[in-house]
Scaffold this active site. Structure first.
Site, mmCIF file in Angstrom:
data_model
loop_
_atom_site.group_PDB
_atom_site.id
_atom_site.type_symbol
_atom_site.label_atom_id
_atom_site.label_comp_id
_atom_site.label_asym_id
_atom_site.label_seq_id
_atom_site.Cartn_x
_atom_site.Cartn_y
_atom_site.Cartn_z
ATOM 1 C CG HIS A 161 42.201 42.276 29.491
ATOM 2 N ND1 HIS A 161 42.735 41.153 30.403
ATOM 3 C CD2 HIS A 161 43.149 43.035 29.280
ATOM 4 C CE1 HIS A 161 43.793 41.601 30.731
ATOM 5 N NE2 HIS A 161 43.949 42.660 30.026
ATOM 6 C CD GLU A 162 43.302 46.285 27.286
ATOM 7 O OE1 GLU A 162 43.537 47.171 28.250
ATOM 8 O OE2 GLU A 162 43.878 45.495 27.089
ATOM 9 C CD GLU A 219 47.812 42.807 32.018
ATOM 10 O OE1 GLU A 219 47.005 42.296 31.273
ATOM 11 O OE2 GLU A 219 47.898 44.083 32.140
ATOM 12 C CG HIS A 241 43.481 46.804 32.788
ATOM 13 N ND1 HIS A 241 44.142 46.396 33.731
ATOM 14 C CD2 HIS A 241 44.065 46.237 31.690
ATOM 15 C CE1 HIS A 241 45.257 45.433 33.529
ATOM 16 N NE2 HIS A 241 44.825 45.261 32.273
#
Length: 292
Positions: free
Chosen positions: A133-134, A210, A137
């Site tokens: 997930h990070e 998100e 980003h």
């Protein structure tokens, strides 16, 4: 950095500069506004080049060497290769509240920060889900504008609080009695509106990012169910033990808002509801043909 990201970054900096100039005008008319503009230029420069280091310092995060956390680096390196980005540095945040965030001005200068609590409560699959997930980003170029927003919003809150106290104490000379009489009202407005402005900046980063990071991360790791389980664990842990000593201006950077229920920040949702994120991950798993 693409044209869209330059545009988003420019709009953000222009808005924050305008807000600081408005505060300066309230305090000292045209002179105050000019000083605020100069301060904003300096802040914009340092925010662009050093915002990642500032955020890491706020949380006392320490960059890990590979021999300190070989398994963690193995996870990050493998997922970064899958994402098609350089392997970022890894930082550890000394708190038992489980969470994670990414920072840096571009993929070549990125850092993924994880807390001690995150490493303690997640298994390898769940940790891979969070790291993916990070990394999403970073891949989607969200980290620059997220980090800039955190630093600039924090600066606005600090300046407004300082200015509010100075107005209360009558610390700005050279004004007539009418201006002095309006000092109390100006202080109240500054103290109340500055946190609101900071939270609105976070919301402007777009909660949709998100969702996108969840989706991209699920595809990178191939384990949407693992990210869903990690979100549930982090959400529960944060509700029991929110971060108390952090900066609310950074709430939007974390995978789950770490300030739940502890401050004014709770009135402004910087993240989509966790349950909705899990439901979307369930649908993503179905589309990928993966059991959830």
């Amino acid at each position: 950095m693409g044209l869209g990201m330059w545009l988003r970054t420019g709009v953000l900096m222009a808005f924050l500069t305008g807000l600081l100039m408005a505060i300066g005008y309230v305090l000292g008319n045209e002179t105050g506004m000019m000083f605020a503009f100069m301060f904003a230029l300096v802040m914009n420069f340092f925010s662009y080049w050093y915002s990642d280091k500032i955020v890491l310092t706020w949380y006392r995060a320490r960059i890990l060497e590979e021999d300190e956390a070989p398994e963690l680096y193995e996870i990050v390196r493998g997922l970064a290769q899958e994402a098609g980005i350089p392997t970022p540095k890894i930082a550890i945040v000394p708190t038992e509240t489980p969470n994670a965030f990414a920072t840096g001005r571009n993929p070549k200068n990125a850092v993924v920060a994880v807390t001690q609590g995150l490493l303690r409560i997640l298994n390898r699959d769940e940790l891979e889900g969070v790291i993916a997930h990070e990394l999403s980003h970073i891949k989607n170029r969200d980290v620059l504008i997220q980090t800039l927003a955190a630093v600039m919003a924090g600066a606005i809150m600090m300046v407004a609080r300082w200015a509010g106290w100075m107005l209360w104490l009558g610390g700005f000379g050279g004004r007539d009695r009418d201006r002095d009489a309006s000092g109390a009202l100006g202080a109240i407005l500054l103290i109340v509106l500055a946190p609101i402005a900071a939270m609105l900046i976070q919301m402007a980063i777009s909660r949709a990012r998100e969702y996108l990071a969840d989706e991209t991360g699920a595809k990178i790791s191939g384990k949407p169910w693992a990210l869903a389980r990690a979100l549930e664990k982090i959400e529960h842990a944060v509700s029991m033990r929110p971060i108390k000593n952090g900066n609310p201006a950074t709430a939007h950077m974390f995978i789950i808002n770490p300030f739940r229920g502890v401050s004014f920040a709770e009135l402004f949702s910087t993240h989509p509801p966790t349950q909705k994120r899990i439901e979307r991950l369930r649908k993503i798993a179905e589309n990928m043909g993966i059991a959830f």
